[in-house]
Structures are given as structure tokens and as C-alpha cells.
Enzyme design. Structure first.
Site, PDB file in Angstrom:
ATOM      1  N   CYS A  61     -24.015 -16.905  53.137  1.00 51.93           N
ATOM      2  CA  CYS A  61     -23.202 -16.993  51.920  1.00 51.93           C
ATOM      3  C   CYS A  61     -23.045 -18.444  51.452  1.00 51.93           C
ATOM      4  O   CYS A  61     -22.362 -19.233  52.102  1.00 51.93           O
ATOM      5  CB  CYS A  61     -21.840 -16.356  52.219  1.00 51.93           C
ATOM      6  SG  CYS A  61     -20.596 -16.632  50.955  1.00 51.93           S
ATOM      7  N   CYS A  71     -19.475 -19.568  50.658  1.00 47.86           N
ATOM      8  CA  CYS A  71     -18.733 -19.731  51.919  1.00 47.86           C
ATOM      9  C   CYS A  71     -18.952 -21.133  52.477  1.00 47.86           C
ATOM     10  O   CYS A  71     -18.019 -21.773  52.965  1.00 47.86           O
ATOM     11  CB  CYS A  71     -19.188 -18.704  52.960  1.00 47.86           C
ATOM     12  SG  CYS A  71     -18.899 -16.992  52.468  1.00 47.86           S
TER      13      CYS A  71
END
Length: 111
Positions: free
Chosen positions: A35, A38
């Protein structure tokens, strides 16, 4: 198992003790290695953990390695930030954000 500043990795085995049993609010970042947002959020949360460590505990959960927790709290996207107080989820935020905005979003929790 420190990832950076004060952001610990929590697993299925340690979640209840580390998050639900914490003596202060806990910000849980539901994350994944793949991600991008993230990864962008990682230094923001590390700074927040350092600055607010006495008032807020910051941890992360890898959604791929801990599907039970992910399902239990209905996490559908990463990053999802969830604040727990006294063992209960009290706030949920989806998506990366700059530190200033995150602080604003957490004002009611930080007091």
C-alpha cells in the site's frame, strides 16, 4: 518489535493486550506492505507517536497477516486509522493525510 519511532507492530496474538487493554487511547493503522499511501503515512505516524506518546499509543496491524482483526473491525481499505479508547473503537479514518490534518482529526481524542 519497533518499526520506527514508537510505532509497534501488533498481531492477532497481541492485539487484545496491546490495544484493547491499553491505559490510553490507541491509534491503530491497518496497513499492508503493498500500500503506497500506507508508506506515505509511516513517517507522519512515527512523528505523532514521538510527540504524543504520553497521550496516545500508535500501533500498526498488517491486514494480510492478521485477517481476523481486519474482519472483526470491518476494515475494507488501507490505510484505515482506528482509535480505540477503553477497549472500544471510537473513531475511524480512511486514507493517508498530512500530520496537520491528522492532528485536527484527532483533536477530540487528544483533548
Amino acid at each position: 518489535m519497533n518499526v520506527s519511532a514508537d510505532v509497534d507492530v501488533v498481531t492477532q496474538e497481541t492485539f487484545d493486550a496491546e490495544v484493547l487493554g491499553a491505559d490510553r487511547p490507541v491509534l491503530v493503522k491497518f496497513t499492508a506492505d503493498w500500500c503506497g499511501p500506507c508508506r506515505q503515512l509511516k513517517p507522519v505516524l512515527a512523528a505523532l507517536a514521538t510527540e504524543e506518546g504520553d497521550r496516545l499509543k500508535v500501533v500498526e496491524v498488517d491486514v494480510d497477516n492478521n485477517p481476523e482483526i481486519t474482519v472483526r473491525y470491518g476494515v475494507l481499505a488501507t490505510p484505515t486509522l482506528m482509535v480505540f479508547q477503553a477497549g472500544e473503537p471510537v473513531k475511524s479514518l480512511v486514507g493517508a493525510r498530512p500530520k496537520r490534518r491528522l492532528r485536527q482529526d484527532l483533536e477530540d481524542v487528544l483533548g
